[in-house]
Design a protein around this motif. Structure first.
Motif, short mmCIF file in Angstrom:
data_model
loop_
_atom_site.label_atom_id
_atom_site.label_comp_id
_atom_site.label_asym_id
_atom_site.label_seq_id
_atom_site.Cartn_x
_atom_site.Cartn_y
_atom_site.Cartn_z
N TRP A 221 -27.83 5.47 -8.90
CA TRP A 221 -26.75 5.49 -7.94
C TRP A 221 -25.93 6.89 -8.10
O TRP A 221 -25.67 7.38 -9.35
CB TRP A 221 -26.04 4.40 -7.71
CG TRP A 221 -25.10 4.05 -9.07
CD1 TRP A 221 -25.61 3.35 -10.30
CD2 TRP A 221 -23.84 4.54 -9.19
NE1 TRP A 221 -24.43 3.11 -11.01
CE2 TRP A 221 -23.51 3.86 -10.59
CE3 TRP A 221 -22.87 5.03 -8.70
CZ2 TRP A 221 -22.30 3.74 -11.16
CZ3 TRP A 221 -21.43 5.28 -9.30
CH2 TRP A 221 -21.30 4.62 -10.58
N TYR A 222 -25.21 7.31 -7.24
CA TYR A 222 -24.53 8.41 -7.33
C TYR A 222 -23.01 8.31 -6.69
O TYR A 222 -22.87 7.74 -5.74
CB TYR A 222 -25.15 9.73 -6.49
CG TYR A 222 -26.29 10.11 -7.27
CD1 TYR A 222 -26.31 11.47 -7.82
CD2 TYR A 222 -27.57 9.57 -7.26
CE1 TYR A 222 -27.48 11.83 -8.57
CE2 TYR A 222 -28.78 9.88 -7.80
CZ TYR A 222 -28.63 11.24 -8.39
OH TYR A 222 -29.86 11.81 -8.96
N SER B 15 -22.39 7.05 -12.77
CA SER B 15 -21.14 6.78 -13.33
C SER B 15 -20.00 7.38 -12.19
O SER B 15 -20.63 8.17 -11.44
CB SER B 15 -21.10 7.51 -14.63
OG SER B 15 -19.76 7.88 -15.24
N LEU B 16 -19.07 7.21 -12.44
CA LEU B 16 -17.80 7.88 -11.59
C LEU B 16 -17.43 8.90 -12.02
O LEU B 16 -16.85 9.99 -11.41
CB LEU B 16 -16.57 6.84 -11.73
CG LEU B 16 -16.83 5.51 -10.89
CD1 LEU B 16 -15.38 4.65 -11.49
CD2 LEU B 16 -17.08 5.39 -9.69
N PHE B 17 -17.78 9.26 -13.28
CA PHE B 17 -17.48 10.79 -13.79
C PHE B 17 -18.74 11.24 -14.44
O PHE B 17 -19.89 10.75 -14.71
CB PHE B 17 -16.63 10.45 -15.07
CG PHE B 17 -15.40 9.43 -14.62
CD1 PHE B 17 -14.52 9.98 -13.74
CD2 PHE B 17 -15.43 8.18 -15.26
CE1 PHE B 17 -13.35 8.90 -13.29
CE2 PHE B 17 -14.50 7.31 -14.75
CZ PHE B 17 -13.40 7.87 -13.78
N HIS C 213 -8.99 7.12 -15.91
CA HIS C 213 -9.66 7.09 -14.42
C HIS C 213 -9.18 8.43 -13.64
O HIS C 213 -8.97 8.18 -12.70
CB HIS C 213 -9.36 5.71 -13.77
CG HIS C 213 -10.34 5.64 -12.68
ND1 HIS C 213 -11.34 4.86 -12.62
CD2 HIS C 213 -10.22 6.13 -11.36
CE1 HIS C 213 -12.07 4.72 -11.56
NE2 HIS C 213 -11.65 5.61 -10.76
N SER C 214 -8.94 9.45 -14.32
CA SER C 214 -8.24 10.70 -13.69
C SER C 214 -8.84 11.91 -13.93
O SER C 214 -9.08 12.12 -15.12
CB SER C 214 -6.85 10.24 -13.89
OG SER C 214 -6.02 11.32 -13.17
N VAL C 215 -8.98 12.55 -13.08
CA VAL C 215 -9.26 14.14 -13.06
C VAL C 215 -8.10 14.79 -13.87
O VAL C 215 -8.30 15.77 -14.29
CB VAL C 215 -9.64 14.93 -11.73
CG1 VAL C 215 -9.94 16.33 -11.91
CG2 VAL C 215 -10.93 14.12 -11.27
N ALA C 216 -6.86 14.05 -14.08
CA ALA C 216 -5.70 14.71 -14.68
C ALA C 216 -5.99 15.09 -15.95
O ALA C 216 -5.58 16.06 -16.70
CB ALA C 216 -4.63 13.75 -14.76
N HIS D 129 -12.88 7.99 -18.59
CA HIS D 129 -12.33 9.36 -18.21
C HIS D 129 -13.28 10.39 -18.02
O HIS D 129 -14.75 10.06 -18.46
CB HIS D 129 -11.35 9.77 -19.31
CG HIS D 129 -12.17 9.91 -20.46
ND1 HIS D 129 -12.68 10.78 -20.83
CD2 HIS D 129 -12.22 8.97 -21.54
CE1 HIS D 129 -13.06 10.84 -21.99
NE2 HIS D 129 -12.89 9.75 -22.39
N PRO D 130 -13.12 11.57 -17.65
CA PRO D 130 -13.99 12.69 -17.30
C PRO D 130 -14.29 13.69 -18.19
O PRO D 130 -14.78 14.68 -17.73
CB PRO D 130 -13.69 13.12 -15.55
CG PRO D 130 -12.19 12.97 -15.69
CD PRO D 130 -11.74 11.90 -16.74
#
Length: 294
Positions: A69-70, A101-103, A218-221, A238-239
């Motif tokens: 999944w994407y 993954s979400l990241f 959970h943030s691109v911050a 996190h990413p």
């Protein structure tokens, strides 16, 4: 090409491949996907999670029984959504498209930014490239006790982590107090403000102000923090891969200070999962994707 939601017809949530191609859109819009309404409808086919449907139709990605999944969402390189030569209005023309993954993670990416860099050059008639948009700054500790806390949205905490945003903030306010830091809570400005006023963007805010580090989950911050040269403490998913500092290390004052090569390597990994919407809508993304999808 129409790059709005009208072009693909998908609503927030999960969609499963039913066609023979890889055009990311509903079949009614010339694509190869149809809406999923429950986990019971999931087969082994590729799934696209389009954004977040924070409602009673929510399906947590942990409930998807395979990794094929994407996640189709805002890019992990926020500078692509600001005005620049190739996107003068700062429209949402680029997205992340991360597998399983979400990241961006080590296992779903490669350190190769060539495709994205070429797209940026083409759109800007050679006036921009990836590095000129990002402007990475060496990561270092600053002589300050101020810390910027960057909470995600209330829905992210509730639906992904089953906790309240206010509770997460309280935990890290107490932690900062116990460790002698001066916390500042970031209130993310509205998108129109961020497009029109550069100083409201997190990267610019970190460049213009002194902070010892940021705290996020959970943030691109965390990505913007590292790009702006500020260590990033991460309390959960996190990413930024191994560029982040765990709370256990922060407890002992041992902060991750990645050198420029490591930062750029991770930016290249993020770039490998960053696409112009035209690549997704046409199905071209699949021709050069680093993880072949069945």
């Amino acid at each position: 090409m129409d790059l709005s939601k009208r072009a693909h017809g998908m609503n927030w949530g999960l969609h499963q491949r039913v066609g023979n191609g890889y055009r990311i859109a509903l079949t009614s819009h010339g694509g190869d996907f149809e809406r999923l309404n429950s986990v019971d409808e999931i087969s082994g086919e590729m799934i696209v999670k389009f954004g977040n449907n924070f409602d009673n139709g929510w399906i947590h990605p942990d409930d998807i029984p395979h990794s094929n999944w994407y996640f189709f969402d805002n890019p992990e390189i926020p500078q692509l959504l600001n005005p620049w030569k190739g996107n003068p209005r700062g429209n949402k023309e680029f997205v992340r498209f991360t597998r399983g993954s979400l990241f961006t993670e080590q296992q779903n990416s490669i350190p190769n930014s060539d495709r994205l860099d070429q797209m940026i050059k083409d759109l800007s008639n050679g006036q921009n490239n990836l590095e000129s948009l990002i402007r990475p700054v060496p990561v270092r500790m600053r002589k300050t006790r101020r810390v910027l806390i960057c909470p995600s949205s209330p829905n992210c905490f509730q639906y992904y982590y089953h906790c309240e945003r206010s509770s997460w903030i309280s935990v890290w306010l107490v932690w900062c107090d116990q460790n002698g830091y001066e916390p500042v809570i970031r209130s993310k400005p509205a998108r129109d403000a961020r497009r029109s006023h550069p100083e409201t963007r997190l990267y610019e805010h970190l460049i213009l102000n002194d902070y010892a580090f940021t705290i996020s989950q959970h943030s691109v911050a965390a990505v913007e923090s590292i790009m702006a040269g500020v260590p990033a403490v991460v309390t959960g998913p996190h990413p930024i891969g191994d560029l982040g500092t765990s709370i256990e290390r922060a407890d002992s004052g041992d902060f991750e200070l990645p050198d420029s090569d490591r930062v750029w390597n991770w930016i290249q990994r993020i770039a490998s999962n960053t696409y112009h919407k035209s690549e997704l809508f046409s199905g071209a993304w699949h021709e050069f994707h680093h993880v072949k999808t069945r």
